[in-house]
Design an enzyme around this catalytic site. Structure first.
Site, mmCIF file in Angstrom:
data_model
loop_
_atom_site.group_PDB
_atom_site.id
_atom_site.type_symbol
_atom_site.label_atom_id
_atom_site.label_comp_id
_atom_site.label_asym_id
_atom_site.label_seq_id
_atom_site.Cartn_x
_atom_site.Cartn_y
_atom_site.Cartn_z
ATOM 1 N N ARG A 148 0.830 -1.214 0.000
ATOM 2 C CA ARG A 148 0.000 0.000 0.000
ATOM 3 C C ARG A 148 0.863 1.263 0.000
ATOM 4 N NH1 ARG A 148 -3.954 2.711 3.525
ATOM 5 N NH2 ARG A 148 -5.944 2.778 2.455
ATOM 6 N N ILE B 148 -7.606 7.246 -1.005
ATOM 7 C CA ILE B 148 -7.435 5.793 -1.119
ATOM 8 C C ILE B 148 -8.269 5.237 0.030
ATOM 9 C CG2 ILE B 148 -5.269 5.949 0.226
ATOM 10 C CD1 ILE B 148 -4.268 3.440 -1.094
ATOM 11 N N SER B 149 -9.124 4.229 -0.252
ATOM 12 C CA SER B 149 -10.069 3.744 0.761
ATOM 13 C C SER B 149 -9.339 3.057 1.910
ATOM 14 C CB SER B 149 -11.056 2.766 0.128
ATOM 15 O OG SER B 149 -11.733 3.376 -0.941
ATOM 16 N N GLN B 150 -10.031 2.982 3.043
ATOM 17 C CA GLN B 150 -9.536 2.272 4.227
ATOM 18 C C GLN B 150 -9.263 0.807 3.845
ATOM 19 O OE1 GLN B 150 -12.877 1.742 6.718
ATOM 20 N NE2 GLN B 150 -11.725 1.390 8.593
ATOM 21 N N PRO B 151 -8.163 0.213 4.325
ATOM 22 C CA PRO B 151 -7.854 -1.178 3.953
ATOM 23 C C PRO B 151 -9.027 -2.140 4.185
ATOM 24 C CG PRO B 151 -6.011 -0.229 5.159
ATOM 25 C CD PRO B 151 -7.102 0.798 5.175
#
Ligand code: SAM
Length: 214
Positions: free
Chosen positions: A31, A57-60
């Site tokens: 990431r 960028i979205s949360q994992p």
């Protein structure tokens, strides 16, 4: 600093992400390659991060949850609307045959190409444009994922899905729901409401109100 292994244990397994292929993809895709340099030490934290041009960028956990819900097979061809920095496309590419991804902001479309080149993954094709109309030349797809929220799922995307395929999309403006649609016939779908979410709005044609959409 949170490590990839800690992210998988504490953010994903602890919240019921079980699919070993998804967990492996989340651990393997770095990431840190996809976040701005000054945020690299935060790459594995449990939250979205800014990637420029007011996008994130979205949360994992959300990336893993969506990948698990799509139930991808190694033979699947997937369309993503909203490439952003390219991270989600990279994760999905570990689970599918090929990922096609469209981004409406040219600067981000270029950034994604740069980021994805660093991974060396070859089964991802990106392009700059409005994902509302899908990618006719490459249709039909086994799965379609939206990472920006339209008011309703655009019809061209539903038309470009194979019968038996799945569309996963955050839908709505103020109160968004993550919806999973299974295409059961040329114009029939089974719809599941998965959870309330907060994504950036889908822009372009999807933004023009009731004239478009379902
Ligand atoms: N998947 C991304 C990642 O891994 O970084 C996160 C994407 S961000 C939450 C949503 C993205 O959707 C933004 O980059 C935004 O510019 C893009 N987007 C919004 N409307 C779009 C449209 N009509 N077509 C294509 N991309 C769109």
């Amino acid at each position: 600093m949170v490590t990839p292994e800690e992210m998988v244990e504490n953010q994903l397994k602890a919240r019921n992400i079980h699919d070993p292929k998804v967990l492996q993809a989340m651990e393997e895709v770095d990431r840190a390659l996809f976040v701005p340099e000054d945020l690299q030490h935060k790459a594995y934290e449990d939250r979205p991060l800014p990637i420029g041009r007011d996008q994130t960028i979205s949360q994992p956990y959300i990336v893993a949850y969506m990948a698990e819900q799509l139930q991808l097979k190694k033979t699947d061809r997937v369309l993503e609307v909203g490439t952003g920095c390219g991270y989600n496309a990279a994760v999905l590419s570990r689970l599918a045959r090929h990922v096609f991804s469209i981004e409406i902001i040219a600067w981000l479309a270029d950034l994604a190409v740069e980021n994805l080149q660093k991974t060396g993954f070859e089964n991802i094709t990106t392009r700059y444009g409005d994902g509302y109309s899908g990618w006719v030349e490459e249709a039909p797809f086994d799965a379609i994922i939206l990472t920006a929220a339209p008011p309703t799922i655009p019809k061209p995307l539903k038309d470009q899905l194979k019968i038996g395929g799945r569309i996963l999309a955050p839908v709505g403006r103020i109160n968004q729901q993550l919806l999973l649609l299974h295409k059961t016939g040329p114009d029939s779908y089974e719809e599941k409401r998965l959870l309330p979410v907060r994504f950036v709005p889908m822009t372009g044609k999807a933004d023009k109100g009731g004239k478009y959409g379902r």
